[in-house]
Design a protein around this motif. Structure first.
Motif, PDB file in Angstrom:
ATOM      1  N   GLY A 349       0.759  -0.936   0.029  1.00 15.07           N
ATOM      2  CA  GLY A 349      -0.075  -0.002  -0.008  1.00 15.07           C
ATOM      3  C   GLY A 349       0.965   1.260  -0.001  1.00 15.07           C
ATOM      4  N   LYS A 350       0.092   2.387  -0.271  1.00 17.91           N
ATOM      5  CA  LYS A 350       1.150   3.518  -0.692  1.00 17.91           C
ATOM      6  C   LYS A 350       1.843   3.974   0.774  1.00 17.91           C
ATOM      7  CE  LYS A 350      -2.087   6.321  -2.330  1.00 17.91           C
ATOM      8  NZ  LYS A 350      -2.982   7.399  -2.706  1.00 17.91           N
ATOM      9  N   PHE A 351       1.189   3.950   1.928  1.00 23.87           N
ATOM     10  CA  PHE A 351       1.797   4.213   3.143  1.00 23.87           C
ATOM     11  C   PHE A 351       3.025   3.203   3.460  1.00 23.87           C
ATOM     12  CE2 PHE A 351       2.020   3.974   7.904  1.00 23.87           C
ATOM     13  CZ  PHE A 351       2.146   5.127   8.171  1.00 23.87           C
ATOM     14  N   GLU A 352       2.793   2.131   3.494  1.00 22.17           N
ATOM     15  CA  GLU A 352       3.794   1.167   3.568  1.00 22.17           C
ATOM     16  C   GLU A 352       5.037   1.229   2.716  1.00 22.17           C
ATOM     17  OE1 GLU A 352       5.727  -2.388   5.523  1.00 22.17           O
ATOM     18  OE2 GLU A 352       4.095  -0.799   6.053  1.00 22.17           O
ATOM     19  N   ARG A 353       4.552   1.361   1.365  1.00 25.20           N
ATOM     20  CA  ARG A 353       5.396   1.691   0.427  1.00 25.20           C
ATOM     21  C   ARG A 353       6.605   2.943   0.817  1.00 25.20           C
ATOM     22  NH1 ARG A 353       2.342   1.151  -3.518  1.00 25.20           N
ATOM     23  NH2 ARG A 353       2.154   3.186  -4.132  1.00 25.20           N
ATOM     24  N   LYS A 354       6.016   3.815   1.216  1.00 30.27           N
ATOM     25  CA  LYS A 354       6.557   5.099   1.625  1.00 30.27           C
ATOM     26  C   LYS A 354       7.701   4.870   2.847  1.00 30.27           C
ATOM     27  CE  LYS A 354       6.476   8.597   0.065  1.00 30.27           C
ATOM     28  NZ  LYS A 354       7.223   9.388  -0.966  1.00 30.27           N
ATOM     29  N   ASN A 355       7.212   4.108   3.610  1.00 26.93           N
ATOM     30  CA  ASN A 355       8.167   3.532   4.775  1.00 26.93           C
ATOM     31  C   ASN A 355       9.158   2.722   4.337  1.00 26.93           C
ATOM     32  OD1 ASN A 355       6.486   4.772   6.905  1.00 26.93           O
ATOM     33  ND2 ASN A 355       5.067   3.193   7.053  1.00 26.93           N
ATOM     34  N   VAL A 356       8.914   1.935   3.566  1.00 25.30           N
ATOM     35  CA  VAL A 356       9.924   0.846   3.117  1.00 25.30           C
ATOM     36  C   VAL A 356      11.030   1.618   2.205  1.00 25.30           C
ATOM     37  CG1 VAL A 356      10.509  -1.185   1.588  1.00 25.30           C
ATOM     38  CG2 VAL A 356       8.751  -1.201   2.934  1.00 25.30           C
ATOM     39  N   GLU A 357      10.557   2.532   1.274  1.00 20.23           N
ATOM     40  CA  GLU A 357      11.531   3.370   0.466  1.00 20.23           C
ATOM     41  C   GLU A 357      12.248   4.414   1.153  1.00 20.23           C
ATOM     42  OE1 GLU A 357       8.762   3.638  -3.637  1.00 20.23           O
ATOM     43  OE2 GLU A 357       8.661   5.222  -2.033  1.00 20.23           O
ATOM     44  N   THR A 358      11.751   4.842   2.189  1.00 14.75           N
ATOM     45  CA  THR A 358      12.678   6.016   3.104  1.00 14.75           C
ATOM     46  C   THR A 358      13.491   5.444   3.982  1.00 14.75           C
ATOM     47  OG1 THR A 358      10.693   6.174   4.389  1.00 14.75           O
ATOM     48  CG2 THR A 358      10.985   7.668   2.666  1.00 14.75           C
ATOM     49  N   GLY A 359      13.121   4.151   4.646  1.00 15.97           N
ATOM     50  CA  GLY A 359      13.668   3.395   5.663  1.00 15.97           C
ATOM     51  C   GLY A 359      13.674   4.284   6.868  1.00 15.97           C
ATOM     52  N   VAL A 360      12.720   4.941   6.776  1.00 20.38           N
ATOM     53  CA  VAL A 360      12.327   5.877   8.492  1.00 20.38           C
ATOM     54  C   VAL A 360      11.117   5.642   9.006  1.00 20.38           C
ATOM     55  CG1 VAL A 360      13.120   8.034   9.500  1.00 20.38           C
ATOM     56  CG2 VAL A 360      13.924   7.781   7.295  1.00 20.38           C
ATOM     57  N   ALA A 361      10.832   4.291   8.768  1.00 23.38           N
ATOM     58  CA  ALA A 361       9.300   3.843   9.317  1.00 23.38           C
ATOM     59  C   ALA A 361       9.081   4.025  10.804  1.00 23.38           C
ATOM     60  CB  ALA A 361       9.273   2.283   8.852  1.00 23.38           C
ATOM     61  N   VAL A 362       7.867   4.483  11.109  1.00 23.95           N
ATOM     62  CA  VAL A 362       7.445   4.545  12.236  1.00 23.95           C
ATOM     63  C   VAL A 362       7.576   3.116  12.991  1.00 23.95           C
ATOM     64  CG1 VAL A 362       5.780   5.525  13.971  1.00 23.95           C
ATOM     65  CG2 VAL A 362       6.089   6.847  11.819  1.00 23.95           C
ATOM     66  N   ASP A 363       8.279   3.037  14.142  1.00 21.77           N
ATOM     67  CA  ASP A 363       8.273   1.670  14.543  1.00 21.77           C
ATOM     68  C   ASP A 363       7.079   1.381  15.564  1.00 21.77           C
ATOM     69  OD1 ASP A 363       9.100  -0.849  15.376  1.00 21.77           O
ATOM     70  OD2 ASP A 363      10.588   0.029  16.775  1.00 21.77           O
ATOM     71  N   GLN A 364       5.840   1.093  14.924  1.00 21.96           N
ATOM     72  CA  GLN A 364       4.717   1.003  15.464  1.00 21.96           C
ATOM     73  C   GLN A 364       3.685   0.422  14.691  1.00 21.96           C
ATOM     74  OE1 GLN A 364       3.905   1.877  18.788  1.00 21.96           O
ATOM     75  NE2 GLN A 364       2.103   0.639  18.426  1.00 21.96           N
ATOM     76  N   GLN A 365       2.922  -0.571  15.221  1.00 27.20           N
ATOM     77  CA  GLN A 365       1.829  -1.346  14.378  1.00 27.20           C
ATOM     78  C   GLN A 365       0.668  -0.202  14.483  1.00 27.20           C
ATOM     79  OE1 GLN A 365       0.802  -4.685  16.813  1.00 27.20           O
ATOM     80  NE2 GLN A 365       1.506  -5.951  15.210  1.00 27.20           N
ATOM     81  N   ASN A 366       0.104  -0.205  13.291  1.00 23.98           N
ATOM     82  CA  ASN A 366      -0.915   0.562  12.735  1.00 23.98           C
ATOM     83  C   ASN A 366      -0.400   2.080  12.976  1.00 23.98           C
ATOM     84  OD1 ASN A 366      -3.025  -1.200  12.671  1.00 23.98           O
ATOM     85  ND2 ASN A 366      -3.195  -1.320  14.767  1.00 23.98           N
ATOM     86  N   ALA A 367       0.482   2.338  12.416  1.00 22.76           N
ATOM     87  CA  ALA A 367       1.134   3.593  12.371  1.00 22.76           C
ATOM     88  C   ALA A 367       0.384   4.681  11.684  1.00 22.76           C
ATOM     89  CB  ALA A 367       2.636   3.579  11.830  1.00 22.76           C
ATOM     90  N   LEU A 368      -0.489   4.224  10.786  1.00 19.22           N
ATOM     91  CA  LEU A 368      -1.080   5.191  10.019  1.00 19.22           C
ATOM     92  C   LEU A 368      -2.286   5.550  10.901  1.00 19.22           C
ATOM     93  CD1 LEU A 368      -2.095   6.296   7.455  1.00 19.22           C
ATOM     94  CD2 LEU A 368      -3.335   4.319   6.789  1.00 19.22           C
ATOM     95  N   ALA A 369      -2.741   4.767  11.746  1.00 17.24           N
ATOM     96  CA  ALA A 369      -3.923   5.570  12.539  1.00 17.24           C
ATOM     97  C   ALA A 369      -3.092   6.576  13.386  1.00 17.24           C
ATOM     98  CB  ALA A 369      -3.994   4.329  13.704  1.00 17.24           C
ATOM     99  N   ILE A 370      -1.942   6.528  13.798  1.00 15.77           N
ATOM    100  CA  ILE A 370      -1.494   7.775  14.451  1.00 15.77           C
ATOM    101  C   ILE A 370      -1.474   8.851  13.714  1.00 15.77           C
ATOM    102  CG2 ILE A 370       0.661   8.344  15.933  1.00 15.77           C
ATOM    103  CD1 ILE A 370       1.452   5.250  16.193  1.00 15.77           C
ATOM    104  N   PHE A 371      -0.800   8.833  12.400  1.00 14.83           N
ATOM    105  CA  PHE A 371      -1.154   9.984  11.512  1.00 14.83           C
ATOM    106  C   PHE A 371      -2.344  10.513  11.179  1.00 14.83           C
ATOM    107  CE2 PHE A 371       2.987   8.297  10.710  1.00 14.83           C
ATOM    108  CZ  PHE A 371       3.921   9.370  10.884  1.00 14.83           C
TER     109      PHE A 371
END
Length: 428
Positions: A349-371
């Protein structure tokens, strides 16, 4: 569950959308109209869903995700689609492989249900309980006001696991009768009992956390969308694997505390002025966002709009490895995962893809909910800065969003904040 109304709707206009999840007549004046409307060319329709499968059943998940991210899922196929989004099935599997897996899971659920029935026969009877049946030390409670015919004669219990499970059953019942009570679906005692059975059996199988209030709000859509009780259970089980940490608590911490801390860091990074103001109001721990994170905006949205928001989240956070990760045997020797390749990246998905591409993922399950919470705060930025003189004011300002949130806009804004946060987080 897909009823006659669902199939009839396919030939009608969007004005009949409410027929899928009808509201009880006496509640209609108090329930806001849903904002979600299926849109041709954007919403994943039944036709496009079926066309996304190859002849033997392989699913083009990337195509499906793109469509969902644009316009959600048509009500006639939500349950089927959610099973993939939540990792119940591997898109690379065949029809035959999925049929076999579905049958195995139904049999496993049946085994667990029989275990629970042998302990407490009300399970699977079409009824449920709302009064305590056992004391903390395992002694049966005889309540003259209760219908003891449905409970039967209980014996004293010594097994701690059984005691803990039986102590939870009446709380599950109390929560069931409060769940989505505006919907016609839960006017039926049978449907309430179905929700109670699924939650009770889940509590029996989850030796880690068991049942916690709020799980009923997560489970209810699965019970409504999937007619087969076992299928609803497994869909809920997969959802709980994503959200489980929300419900973990101890004497010193609560489940969503880590997420609240992450939310604080995000706002501090993308909107220092707002964060500083909240700190001055003694709201820097962001406890006002507890409910939004705990049950993923179920209280802030209509039922239909909550489903829409959830499927947008599930699609945006989707990672093609989700199925294999869930199916790994705990006893097996796990191999280190290879870095995700371009083919797998396209299936994210576009949110997960951005995390993988940048390598600066928020280390948290359901990170999108926080945003998503961050995006709600940003839409209320001016009001909070101008009007909030204390924590109660912040709570009231956010309460005003109930029934007025636009799920699509909230997601769009969340992605913008995510991008901004990643950009700032990368800077030294």
């Amino acid at each position: 569950m897909v009823g006659c109304a669902a199939f009839m709707w396919g030939t009608k206009g969007s004005e009949d959308l409410e027929a899928f999840y009808p509201v009880r007549p006496e509640c209609q004046a108090d329930v806001p109209k849903a904002r979600f409307k299926p849109r041709a060319g954007k919403t994943l329709s039944a036709r496009r869903w079926h066309a996304a499968f190859s002849e033997d059943g392989h699913l083009d998940i990337a195509k499906v995700l793109r469509r969902i991210q644009r316009g959600g899922v048509h009500p006639t196929i939500k349950g089927l689609v959610w099973e993939f989004l939540l990792g119940c099935y591997d898109p690379n599997s065949t029809f035959e492989e999925r049929n076999q897996l579905r049958q195995q899971r139904r049999e496993q659920y049946g085994t667990w249900k029989t275990e629970c029935q042998n302990i407490f026969p009300v399970i699977g009877s079409g009824k449920y309980i709302t009064t305590p049946i056992i004391t903390d030390d395992g002694q049966p409670i005889i309540d003259p006001s209760a219908n003891n015919d449905q409970v039967g004669n209980l014996d004293a219990v010594s097994d701690n696991r059984v005691i803990q499970w039986m102590l939870a059953l009446h709380q599950i019942g109390l929560d069931v009768v409060r769940t989505d009570r505006t919907l016609v679906f839960y006017e039926s005692d049978t449907n309430q009992a179905k929700l109670w059975d699924v939650l009770s059996i889940y509590a029996w199988t989850d030796n880690d956390i068991g049942y916690v209030q709020g799980m009923n709000d997560i489970c209810s859509p699965m019970v409504i969308l999937l007619e087969n009780e076992a299928d609803a259970f497994w869909c809920f089980d997969r959802a709980m694997r994503r959200m489980k940490e929300n419900f973990r608590s101890s004497s010193t911490s609560m489940g969503v505390q880590t997420q609240l801390s992450t939310l604080s860091q995000i706002i501090k990074t993308v909107d220092p002025k707002l964060h500083q103001h909240l700190e001055e109001l003694d709201a820097g721990e962001y406890l006002f966002a507890f409910r939004m994170l705990m049950v993923l905006f179920r209280r802030e949205l209509t039922f239909m709009d909550a489903l829409y928001l959830w499927e947008l989240m599930f699609a945006m956070e989707y990672n093609p490895r989700i199925f294999s990760e869930y199916e790994k045997s705990s006893s097996a020797t796990e191999k280190t995962e290879e870095p995700i390749n371009d083919k797998l990246l396209k299936q994210c998905g576009k949110f997960e893809r951005k995390n993988v591409e940048t390598g600066v993922a928020v280390d948290q399950q359901n990170a999108l909910a926080i945003f998503l919470v961050a995006s709600v705060l940003e839409t209320k930025n001016k009001r909070i800065l101008k009007e909030a003189k204390g924590l109660d004011d912040v709570v009231q300002i956010l309460a005003d969003t109930t029934g007025s949130l636009d799920a699509k806009k909230v997601c769009t804004e969340a992605l913008k904040i995510h991008k901004k946060y990643l950009s700032k987080a990368k800077k030294p």
